[in-house]
Structure formats: structure tokens, C-alpha cells
Motif scaffolding. Structure first.
Motif, PDB file in Angstrom:
ATOM      1  N   VAL A   1     -66.199   2.163 -32.793  1.00 38.05           N
ATOM      2  CA  VAL A   1     -65.589   2.319 -31.467  1.00 38.05           C
ATOM      3  C   VAL A   1     -65.646   1.012 -30.681  1.00 38.05           C
ATOM      4  N   ARG A   2     -66.655   0.194 -30.935  1.00 41.60           N
ATOM      5  CA  ARG A   2     -66.762  -1.103 -30.270  1.00 41.60           C
ATOM      6  C   ARG A   2     -65.779  -2.095 -30.881  1.00 41.60           C
TER       7      ARG A   2
ATOM      8  N   HIS B   1     -63.004  -1.298 -32.122  1.00 40.98           N
ATOM      9  CA  HIS B   1     -61.680  -0.856 -31.682  1.00 40.98           C
ATOM     10  C   HIS B   1     -61.293  -1.536 -30.372  1.00 40.98           C
ATOM     11  N   GLU B   2     -62.211  -1.589 -29.433  1.00 39.30           N
ATOM     12  CA  GLU B   2     -61.905  -2.213 -28.146  1.00 39.30           C
ATOM     13  C   GLU B   2     -61.639  -3.702 -28.301  1.00 39.30           C
ATOM     14  N   GLN B   3     -62.375  -4.350 -29.171  1.00 40.39           N
ATOM     15  CA  GLN B   3     -62.158  -5.781 -29.399  1.00 40.39           C
ATOM     16  C   GLN B   3     -60.834  -6.033 -30.121  1.00 40.39           C
TER      17      GLN B   3
ATOM     18  N   LEU C   1     -58.132  -4.220 -30.311  1.00 43.83           N
ATOM     19  CA  LEU C   1     -56.915  -3.929 -29.560  1.00 43.83           C
ATOM     20  C   LEU C   1     -56.521  -5.077 -28.641  1.00 43.83           C
ATOM     21  N   ARG C   2     -57.428  -5.965 -28.355  1.00 40.54           N
ATOM     22  CA  ARG C   2     -57.106  -7.162 -27.577  1.00 40.54           C
ATOM     23  C   ARG C   2     -56.664  -8.309 -28.481  1.00 40.54           C
TER      24      ARG C   2
ATOM     25  N   ARG D   1     -61.733   9.816 -30.350  1.00 38.83           N
ATOM     26  CA  ARG D   1     -61.319   8.753 -29.431  1.00 38.83           C
ATOM     27  C   ARG D   1     -59.948   8.188 -29.808  1.00 38.83           C
TER      28      ARG D   1
ATOM     29  N   ASP E   1     -56.400   8.174 -27.606  1.00 40.17           N
ATOM     30  CA  ASP E   1     -56.169   6.827 -27.065  1.00 40.17           C
ATOM     31  C   ASP E   1     -54.672   6.585 -26.868  1.00 40.17           C
TER      32      ASP E   1
ATOM     33  N   ARG F   1     -53.180   4.005 -26.151  1.00 37.78           N
ATOM     34  CA  ARG F   1     -52.766   2.643 -26.508  1.00 37.78           C
ATOM     35  C   ARG F   1     -52.315   2.531 -27.958  1.00 37.78           C
TER      36      ARG F   1
ATOM     37  N   ARG G   1     -50.711  -0.300 -32.472  1.00 35.36           N
ATOM     38  CA  ARG G   1     -50.867  -0.586 -31.050  1.00 35.36           C
ATOM     39  C   ARG G   1     -49.518  -0.492 -30.351  1.00 35.36           C
TER      40      ARG G   1
END
Length: 250
Positions: free
Chosen positions: A173-174, A176-178, A180-181, A225, A229, A231, A248
Motif C-alpha cells: 500500500v505504501r 502504491h502511493e509512491q 502512482l506519482r 484499497r 481507489d 485514481r 492510472r
């Protein structure tokens, strides 16, 4: 997975304790899996992929390797998307990495991150022989730190077309946030082991090792999640040990 997997002695083995990589599939019919491999996967497997697969099969932790049907899927996804720049989180001996490097164009690049170079060095000679080592940027150490380092340079934001994650599940999950950027809109992030040998669908009181209970819970959290999401568009496949493709969109 059979919920009644506890042995007579009361011990509960990890679901992936079977180190035969040829059985890394959720299909209940081994005959059907063999048919798929024999008909469409292995006849089209590049010789270098076969060589690395057979080398990895000799390793005591060979069940960590990406199976050939999943490697074929990765190559197809990269070619269909026209990806040029990729990220791989979790390398092991490099089966998925070699699949990615083969599918990328000659000027493509894949940033490959793993906490240990030892396993990667086993497969590196085959990657060299395949003529794709120039596409690989291997970085040793914790992936969260390396992804943060990439994010520190704004030029990397949205600069990647494709990412594949096969590493420590509680951190998915961490990642994923990185990612997606780092991955562009229209690009894809692919997660491995998202069904964890079917344990995600077992009842809470099903017999399970502590390790599997922890990983299964992390994977279920990830799946929930990703599904919610906005996004990403999500497609979950029952291939290998479960593969989830996220496109994305925002």
C-alpha cells in the motif's frame, strides 16, 4: 488452498512452503496448467528466459521466482502499452526483470530495486548474455527509500510507463502511493501475489500459519484499497498467485 491443511501434529505449513515453482498456480487442475504451459507458454519462451528459469529452479528459494506464464503476461503488457521506462520492486534472480527488459525497446530502461544483490547476481550473467543489461538500472536497498529518492527529483514524476511489484506484501500500500506519482496517467502498476494461494477468500477462523495470516490480511487490505481507489482502473487475474493490474487514470 485447503482450509483443513493442519497436519496431524497440529502444525500449519506456510502456503508457499512448496518450493516447486512449476506448481505456482491457483488452477486446481495441474493437467490444465500443464496444457497451458505446453501449448502457449513454453513454446514461445525466449531461450534466455528458459535458461534463467532452469537456473532459478535449482535455488532453495525458487518458489519466489515469477513463473513462465506470468512472465509471458508481463512481456505482453509492456509491448501492448508501448512502455519505454519501467520500475521493478523486488527482483530475486531476475525472471520478471529479464521479461521486462526483453519487452522494452532497445533504448528503454528499467529501474530494478531489491534489498539484496546476491540473488540478482545469480541471474545477471544470463541478462548480460541476452544483450539487455544496458536497459537495467539495478539499485540495492529498501524500495521505499529508493522510490523516495526518485520522487525527490520532479523530473521523475509521471516519467515511468510501467511498474511491477513483487516484494514485501505489507508495504504494497505504501509502494502504491509512491508509484502512482512516478507512473504516468495511462501507465500501469502491476502487483503480484494478490490472492496469496486463495487465503484471501478463507473464513477468519481457517487454520493458517501466523505468516500466512499476516500476509493474507495485508493482501486483502491492498485489494480493498485498489478496488476503491478512483485514481486507477483495476483488473485482478487468477494467474500464478494472483496478479492485479492497475491503470492510472488520474
Amino acid at each position: 488452498m485447503d482450509p483443513a491443511m493442519a497436519t496431524g501434529g497440529g502444525s500449519i505449513p506456510n502456503v508457499h512452503s512448496n518450493t516447486d515453482s512449476s506448481n505456482k498456480t491457483l488452477l486446481k487442475s495441474q493437467a490444465l496448467y500443464k496444457y497451458i504451459l505446453d501449448t502457449t507458454v513454453l513454446p514461445n519462451e525466449p531461450e534466455c528466459m528458459r535458461e534463467l528459469r532452469l537456473l532459478t529452479d535449482k535455488h532453495e528459494r525458487r518458489n519466489m521466482a515469477t513463473p513462465p506464464d506470468e512472465a509471458q503476461l508481463l512481456r505482453m503488457l509492456i509491448k501492448l502499452s508501448g512502455a519505454r521506462n519501467a520500475i521493478e520492486v523486488g527482483v530475486f534472480t531476475g525472471c520478471s526483470l529479464l521479461a521486462t527488459a526483453l519487452a522494452l525497446p532497445d533504448d528503454g530502461k528499467v529501474v530494478a530495486v531489491d534489498v539484496s544483490r546476491e540473488y540478482y547476481d545469480l541471474g545477471r550473467p544470463i541478462i548480460d548474455k541476452a544483450g539487455v543489461a544496458h536497459k537495467v538500472d539495478f539499485r540495492e536497498g529498501p524500495a521505499l527509500e529508493h522510490l523516495d529518492a526518485l520522487l525527490a527529483d520532479e523530473a521523475n514524476h509521471g516519467a515511468f510507463d510501467f511498474a511491477f511489484v513483487d516484494a514485501d506484501k505489507p508495504n504494497y500500500v505504501r509502494y502504491h502511493e509512491q508509484l502512482l506519482r512516478l507512473v504516468r496517467v495511462g501507465g500501469a502498476v502491476v502487483y503480484d501475489n494478490t490472492l496469496w494461494d486463495g487465503t484471501v477468500a478463507l473464513p477468519p477462523d481457517a487454520p493458517m500459519s501466523d505468516h500466512d495470516r499476516r500476509i493474507s490480511a495485508a493482501v486483502r487490505d491492498l485489494n480493498a484499497r485498489l478496488s476503491a481507489d478512483p485514481r486507477v482502473e483495476v483488473c485482478q487475474l487468477a494467474i500464478a498467485d494472483g496478479v492485479t493490474i492497475c491503470r492510472r487514470v488520474v
